[in-house]
Scaffold this motif. Structure first.
Motif, PDB file in Angstrom:
ATOM      1  N   SER A 107       0.805  -1.220   0.000  1.00  0.00           N
ATOM      2  CA  SER A 107       0.000   0.000   0.000  1.00  0.00           C
ATOM      3  C   SER A 107       0.839   1.271   0.000  1.00  0.00           C
ATOM      4  O   SER A 107       0.299   2.354   0.060  1.00  0.00           O
ATOM      5  CB  SER A 107      -0.977  -0.008   1.163  1.00  0.00           C
ATOM      6  N   GLU A 124      -1.842  18.493  -2.534  1.00  0.00           N
ATOM      7  CA  GLU A 124      -2.814  18.421  -3.616  1.00  0.00           C
ATOM      8  C   GLU A 124      -4.143  19.088  -3.208  1.00  0.00           C
ATOM      9  O   GLU A 124      -4.749  19.799  -3.985  1.00  0.00           O
ATOM     10  CB  GLU A 124      -3.048  16.941  -3.954  1.00  0.00           C
ATOM     11  N   HIS A 125      -4.544  18.846  -1.989  1.00  0.00           N
ATOM     12  CA  HIS A 125      -5.839  19.385  -1.543  1.00  0.00           C
ATOM     13  C   HIS A 125      -5.691  20.665  -0.739  1.00  0.00           C
ATOM     14  O   HIS A 125      -6.676  21.171  -0.210  1.00  0.00           O
ATOM     15  CB  HIS A 125      -6.575  18.335  -0.704  1.00  0.00           C
TER      16      HIS A 125
ATOM     17  N   ASP B 481      -2.461  -1.811  -3.801  1.00  0.00           N
ATOM     18  CA  ASP B 481      -3.105  -0.908  -2.863  1.00  0.00           C
ATOM     19  C   ASP B 481      -2.569   0.516  -2.964  1.00  0.00           C
ATOM     20  O   ASP B 481      -3.290   1.468  -2.756  1.00  0.00           O
ATOM     21  CB  ASP B 481      -2.931  -1.435  -1.435  1.00  0.00           C
ATOM     22  N   PHE B 482      -1.271   0.648  -3.294  1.00  0.00           N
ATOM     23  CA  PHE B 482      -0.765   2.024  -3.288  1.00  0.00           C
ATOM     24  C   PHE B 482      -1.357   2.832  -4.433  1.00  0.00           C
ATOM     25  O   PHE B 482      -1.506   4.052  -4.327  1.00  0.00           O
ATOM     26  CB  PHE B 482       0.771   2.068  -3.295  1.00  0.00           C
ATOM     27  N   VAL B 484      -4.499   2.234  -5.453  1.00  0.00           N
ATOM     28  CA  VAL B 484      -5.843   2.510  -4.946  1.00  0.00           C
ATOM     29  C   VAL B 484      -5.772   3.687  -3.973  1.00  0.00           C
ATOM     30  O   VAL B 484      -6.633   4.565  -3.961  1.00  0.00           O
ATOM     31  CB  VAL B 484      -6.416   1.256  -4.259  1.00  0.00           C
ATOM     32  N   ALA B 485      -4.692   3.705  -3.196  1.00  0.00           N
ATOM     33  CA  ALA B 485      -4.534   4.782  -2.209  1.00  0.00           C
ATOM     34  C   ALA B 485      -4.428   6.135  -2.896  1.00  0.00           C
ATOM     35  O   ALA B 485      -4.969   7.128  -2.398  1.00  0.00           O
ATOM     36  CB  ALA B 485      -3.294   4.523  -1.355  1.00  0.00           C
ATOM     37  N   GLU B 487      -5.883   6.987  -5.490  1.00  0.00           N
ATOM     38  CA  GLU B 487      -7.235   7.379  -5.858  1.00  0.00           C
ATOM     39  C   GLU B 487      -8.009   7.805  -4.609  1.00  0.00           C
ATOM     40  O   GLU B 487      -8.718   8.815  -4.622  1.00  0.00           O
ATOM     41  CB  GLU B 487      -7.950   6.213  -6.555  1.00  0.00           C
ATOM     42  N   ALA B 488      -7.821   7.036  -3.545  1.00  0.00           N
ATOM     43  CA  ALA B 488      -8.548   7.337  -2.312  1.00  0.00           C
ATOM     44  C   ALA B 488      -8.152   8.697  -1.760  1.00  0.00           C
ATOM     45  O   ALA B 488      -8.985   9.410  -1.209  1.00  0.00           O
ATOM     46  CB  ALA B 488      -8.285   6.249  -1.275  1.00  0.00           C
ATOM     47  N   THR B 489      -6.875   9.061  -1.919  1.00  0.00           N
ATOM     48  CA  THR B 489      -6.445  10.352  -1.392  1.00  0.00           C
ATOM     49  C   THR B 489      -6.752  11.468  -2.381  1.00  0.00           C
ATOM     50  O   THR B 489      -6.439  12.620  -2.130  1.00  0.00           O
ATOM     51  CB  THR B 489      -4.943  10.347  -1.053  1.00  0.00           C
ATOM     52  N   GLY B 490      -7.324  11.127  -3.498  1.00  0.00           N
ATOM     53  CA  GLY B 490      -7.797  12.149  -4.433  1.00  0.00           C
ATOM     54  C   GLY B 490      -6.685  12.853  -5.177  1.00  0.00           C
ATOM     55  O   GLY B 490      -6.678  14.072  -5.309  1.00  0.00           O
ATOM     56  N   ILE B 491      -5.732  12.084  -5.664  1.00  0.00           N
ATOM     57  CA  ILE B 491      -4.644  12.690  -6.438  1.00  0.00           C
ATOM     58  C   ILE B 491      -5.029  12.716  -7.909  1.00  0.00           C
ATOM     59  O   ILE B 491      -5.663  11.781  -8.417  1.00  0.00           O
ATOM     60  CB  ILE B 491      -3.337  11.912  -6.176  1.00  0.00           C
ATOM     61  N   ARG B 492      -4.629  13.806  -8.577  1.00  0.00           N
ATOM     62  CA  ARG B 492      -4.968  13.981  -9.989  1.00  0.00           C
ATOM     63  C   ARG B 492      -4.504  12.789 -10.831  1.00  0.00           C
ATOM     64  O   ARG B 492      -3.492  12.163 -10.532  1.00  0.00           O
ATOM     65  CB  ARG B 492      -4.257  15.226 -10.535  1.00  0.00           C
ATOM     66  N   ARG B 495      -0.945  13.056 -12.249  1.00  0.00           N
ATOM     67  CA  ARG B 495       0.047  12.807 -11.218  1.00  0.00           C
ATOM     68  C   ARG B 495       0.108  11.341 -10.863  1.00  0.00           C
ATOM     69  O   ARG B 495       1.178  10.780 -10.612  1.00  0.00           O
ATOM     70  CB  ARG B 495      -0.329  13.629  -9.982  1.00  0.00           C
ATOM     71  N   ARG B 499       3.730  10.093 -11.429  1.00  0.00           N
ATOM     72  CA  ARG B 499       4.484   9.977 -10.185  1.00  0.00           C
ATOM     73  C   ARG B 499       4.441   8.566  -9.617  1.00  0.00           C
ATOM     74  O   ARG B 499       5.357   8.161  -8.909  1.00  0.00           O
ATOM     75  CB  ARG B 499       3.912  10.945  -9.143  1.00  0.00           C
ATOM     76  N   HIS B 500       3.373   7.871  -9.905  1.00  0.00           N
ATOM     77  CA  HIS B 500       3.222   6.585  -9.241  1.00  0.00           C
ATOM     78  C   HIS B 500       3.315   5.408 -10.195  1.00  0.00           C
ATOM     79  O   HIS B 500       3.988   4.435  -9.903  1.00  0.00           O
ATOM     80  CB  HIS B 500       1.895   6.542  -8.488  1.00  0.00           C
TER      81      HIS B 500
END
Ligand SMILES: Nc1ncnc2c1ncn2[C@@H]1O[C@H](COP(=O)(O)OP(=O)(O)O)[C@@H](O)[C@H]1O
Ligand code: SF4
Ligand SMILES: [Mg+2]
Lengths: 360, 592
Positions: A107, A124-125, B481-482, B484-485, B487-492, B495, B499-500
């Protein structure tokens, strides 16, 4: 929704995964990972979600955060149907609802330093003004038991427990109202599990968080939860507040599950209910009550008629024909209260031992 | 709640910096230098001996190919030549079996007249005619004939001891001549002399015809050669040759022509004629029965040369030494075929230095075009490596684009793109490139344009593998999961990709590209070997090995093709070692 204090309300949520095969990926079937689940969580409270592996707990957790698409039902977060939001609105909503994953190894992005992992979404936010950014990240990290010098390190340099702290810090840094904790300790050493649980509890108090705490460790769920839901094959079979469900489990599956909690005290006796057979495939679930293939109380009716959620008072919901007043069934599953009382004591004792053997 | 109390051994635990202490591992915190993932990969890579070996090979190959060309004293297409003594035809000699005719200047004796002469000579008839002309000949010695044309002077009818002369038009007959002619007629002679001339009588009934003989040619088997080129015209004059011949026949030791005295010295089969001038004898001409002619008109063969040659021929030698016109002494060889002799001189000539064995100038020798093998290996390496890099670059761009889009967006886009990948995978690679190669041969595509076409086609046919790998990697990363994370943290989205996703696709991509490089180099070498890839005069390792298709070259001139083979093998090994090393370094768990 009706209640001001309700933060999350899930109504009849469904999530099916298509089974594809063939040259052009034709859909040949569906995995009904979540098949009509309803519950609600109040602000600052914890709901425990238990069930065997593969019963759809993770899918519930991801779907209510809109990390999956849904197949049916509604998810209201602070009164808003999240699947009705546009992309920009959803992006704005994201920080309020976070998730902590089961596997702390997969994760964390392996190529980013920890400070960046935690701070990226903060920036970002624009959670804090840019000049306070560094301090903020440091503060969050310290709140999660991490050190400032960890910022420049990469995930591979951390142990599982530390990684889980990083995950928690990442979620917490966005100042969420609600966090899905998907088996956050099940991949960790027993000695470290307690630390993480304590951390989660402390943070909950400090930041007034609501948790959906997914676990198959009933002791942990009993310890941390305010309400508990029990899932079987994509269905929520029982839902009640913690004390109610642990002292008076109604659904045969819940009973079986709870009876499996080991009791080290030899003076306490309990009838252990052994579940026969393995969990059926969610792609091809049994008809009627999905549990009927393994249920010791199964009746003819169970094979054809899907049981509905019944409110047995005090918000204790159960989906079983046994509690259907029209069922005419004489059979009442015996409850073994003594054993369930013992569970809590036993858990606390075990926990004491753990922390003693790993002095802080 | 009492449970909380017991759960917390220390309420301040979490906020206490020491709280983390139990989790500190031996290899963690301040004890170990902090390494970024990139540094870790590098460290693991450098610990892999095979990978280091591969890297060393590749560094060598790059230095060899890209710097070698700068240091090599030769150019890629420089042809080397060598000078070598090889026998070259210099002169031809033959024992003269035929009569040679020397014709009086201003006269004509050829064609039918020659033929009639030969006929008459063989029949033993002293006169013959050709066309409306009459000729006579006299044999003055062995194989020496004087040929004269007969001119009708007059008709004579003899009646009772008196002759009635009817002279031809324009002819005046003197009394004395008439008396001499009548004398001869009465004694039935066929010829008579009067003055310096000889006259012939032919009878036809009572009619006699008197003709005068007029020398126009001579035939001889002797060959006259001049010592000086200026003397040659005289040797072609009837007068000189006749006098010289007569002198030889009569064993006279001198004769005079045009007021000049010539002396003859006989020497076995030949003779030398000296010209006496100012009481000194100068060698003037040589007489023999051997004809010697130079092969080319700019060679003048001296009499000395001819005489030495004559002697050598007479003695049956195969080599002799003589002085040439430049005044240098040279050794000549004689090659006899039947009655003709060819004289060879050793001449240095410039040859292309083909298949020269390794030497100081050419460390790996020269190839069949006389080009330095080492230099061509350097330039060939440039092409081979360059083709590899350009093609792989092309493949990576296409593969990442298509694989990335398929993997990231999934669904129907993925399905369509992957079917396109399948389509490209089912194109039979070698038939396509072989046909393309022959088409380019037929169209006579410029060798440089060929390389570009080749690179484009290899890239177009080869990107699918990288696309598959990238797609697979992205599909698996997407589920991690990272991701998914993020997306969960709302990154563009952008990015999330750059970045990932991209940094995590990179390792596999680098490994794949490295392994693909080795592969492309083999394919290029194969095609060039088959003559379908990079073409002469541009060097590539493949077309250098092409020399080995000639069995003779393969067995005799190992240094022309073995080194190129070794370079290909080493380079491909190098790329594979480095690729495997990178893979192990990126993902130590994958190590088998
Ligand atoms: N992305 C997916 N695609 C297809 N099937 C899935 C996917 N995620 C989960 N499933 C299926 O849905 C069911 C529930 O999975 P999950 O929610 O992970 O269960 P749990 O977390 O309770 O162990 C499982 O049968 C699983 O195979
Ligand atoms: S409905 Fe029937 S089968 Fe299902 S749990 Fe109740 S008794 Fe068992
Ligand atoms: Mg799960």
């Amino acid at each position: 929704m009706n209640d001001n204090n309700t933060m999350l309300e899930v109504k009849n949520l469904q999530k099916f995964f298509p089974i594809k095969s063939g040259f052009f990926g034709r859909v040949v079937g569906q995995v009904k990972a979540v098949d009509g689940v309803s519950f609600s969580i109040e602000r600052g409270k914890t709901m425990g979600l238990v069930g065997e592996s593969g019963c759809g707990k993770t899918t519930v957790g991801k779907t209510i955060l809109r990390l999956n698409s849904k197949t049916g039902g509604e998810v209201y977060f602070n009164g808003k149907e999240i699947f009705g939001l546009g992309n920009a609105e959803m992006l704005k909503m994201r920080p309020h609802m976070q998730i902590i994953f089961q596997d702390p190894y997969s994760s964390l992005s392996p190529r980013l330093p920890v400070g960046e992992i935690i701070g990226e979404a903060v920036r970002e936010h624009q959670i804090v003004p840019p000049n306070e950014f560094d301090d903020y990240v440091t503060r969050i990290m310290q709140a999660c038991g991490l050190q400032e010098y960890h910022k420049d390190r990469y995930p591979h340099e951390f142990s599982g427990g530390q990684r889980q702290r990083i995950c928690i810090a990442r979620a917490l840094a966005l100042n969420p109202d609600f966090v899905v904790c998907d088996e956050p300790v099940s991949a960790l050493d027993v000695s470290i599990q307690a630390q993480i649980i304590n951390l989660l509890e402390d943070l909950q108090k400090e930041f007034n968080l609501a948790y959906l705490f997914i676990s198959h460790d009933l002791s942990v769920v009993q310890h941390i939860s305010d309400t508990v839901g029990v899932m079987y094959l994509g269905n929520l079979v029982e839902f009640a507040n913690k004390d109610e469900i642990f002292s008076n489990p109604l659904h045969p599956y819940t009973k079986a599950l709870f009876s499996a909690i080991p009791i080290p005290d030899p003076t306490v006796r309990r009838n252990r209910i052994i579940l026969e057979g393995s969990i059926p495939s969610p792609a091809n679930p049994p008809s009627g009550c999905k549990f009927h293939t393994r249920c010791t109380y199964a009746m003819e009716r169970c094979k054809v008629e899907v049981p509905v959620q019944l409110d047995k008072g005090n918000g204790h919901m159960v989906a079983c024909h046994l509690y259907d007043d029209n069922s005419g069934s004489e059979k009442q599953p015996e409850t073994d209260e003594a054993s369930f009382r013992a569970i809590g004591e036993q858990y606390d004792k075990a926990n004491e031992n753990k922390t003693e053997s790993n002095p802080a | 709640m009492t449970e909380n109390k017991t759960f917390h051994t220390d309420p301040d635990e979490v906020k206490d910096p020491n709280a983390i202490q139990p989790e500190i591992h031996l290899d963690d915190v301040q004890r170990v230098k902090v390494l970024s993932p990139t540094m870790l990969v590098l460290k693991r890579f450098l610990r892999n001996q095979l990978a280091i070996l591969g890297l060393a090979i590749l560094i060598f190959m790059f230095a060899f190919s890209f710097l070698g060309g700068l240091f090599s004293p030769y150019r890629q297409q420089q042809v080397f030549r060598k000078y070598e003594l090889i026998p070259k035809e210099y002169a031809a000699a033959a024992i003269n079996k035929d009569l040679r005719y020397i014709v009086q200047t201003g006269e004509n004796f050829s064609g039918p007249s020659l033929a009639q002469f030969v006929l008459a000579k063989n029949k033993g008839e002293p006169v013959f005619s050709a066309g409306d002309r009459d000729y006579s000949y006299t044999e003055k010695g062995e194989d020496f004939y004087l040929i004269s044309e007969l001119k009708v002077l007059t008709d004579v009818i003899v009646l009772a001891g008196n002759g009635r002369f009817t002279p031809a038009a324009g002819v005046e007959l003197t009394e004395d001549f008439q008396t001499a002619a009548l004398e001869a007629l009465k004694s039935s002679q066929t010829a008579f002399e009067y003055g310096d001339d000889e006259y012939f009588i032919s009878r036809n009934g009572k009619m006699n015809t008197i003709s005068v003989a007029h020398e126009i040619a001579l035939a001889t088997k002797l060959v006259f050669a001049a010592y000086e080129p200026e003397a040659q015209p005289l040797l072609n004059s009837l007068d000189f040759v006749e006098q010289a011949q007569l002198a030889l026949i009569n064993d006279a030791d001198s004769f005079a022509v045009g007021g000049v005295l010539y002396r003859i010295v006989i020497d076995e089969d030949s003779a030398i004629i000296y010209r006496s001038q100012d009481d000194e004898d100068h060698p003037f001409a040589s007489v023999s029965n051997i004809i010697v002619n130079p092969i080319s008109p700019d060679i003048f063969l001296s009499v000395d040369f001819k005489r030495t040659l004559n002697e050598a021929i007479a003695e049956g030698k195969t080599t002799f030494t003589a002085v040439t016109q430049n005044g240098t002494e040279e050794t000549f060889t004689i090659n006899r075929v039947h009655e003709t002799y060819t004289v060879y001189a050793q001449r240095t000539s410039q040859l292309i230095d083909m298949y020269a064995p390794p030497s100081n100038e050419h460390l790996l020798g020269t190839d069949g075009n006389g080009m330095d093998v080492l230099t061509r290996l350097m330039y060939g390496g440039r092409i081979s490596l360059l083709v590899g890099f350009v093609v792989v670059f092309f493949e990576v761009i296409l593969g990442v684009l298509i694989g990335g889009v398929a993997g990231f967006f999934g669904g129907i886009i993925d399905t369509i793109l992957m079917r396109i990948v399948d389509l490209f995978n089912s194109i039979p690679f070698y038939p396509i490139v072989i046909i393309l190669g022959s088409v380019m041969d037929t169209l006579k595509v410029n060798p440089y344009a060929r390389i570009f076409i080749l690179m484009t086609v290899l890239g177009l046919l080869g990107w699918t593998n990288i696309a598959r790998v990238v797609r697979g990697q992205i599909l698996s990363l997407r589920e991690q999961d990272f991701m998914v994370a993020t997306e969960a943290t709302g990154i563009r989205i952008s990015r999330r990709i750059f970045r990932h996703l991209v940094p995590n696709v990179m390792p596999l991509l680098i490994v794949q590209a490295t392994l693909a490089l080795g592969n492309i180099i083999i394919i290029e070498a194969t095609l060039s070997f088959l003559g379908l890839g990079v073409k002469y005069p541009i060097a590539s390792w493949g077309n250098i090995i092409n020399a080995a298709t000639n069995l003779h070259v393969m067995t005799s001139y190992w240094y022309v093709w073995i080194p190129a083979g070794i370079l290909i093998v080493l380079t491909v090994l190098g790329f594979n070692f480095v690729g495997d090393g990178l893979r192990d370094a990126f993902d130590p768990k994958m190590k088998r």
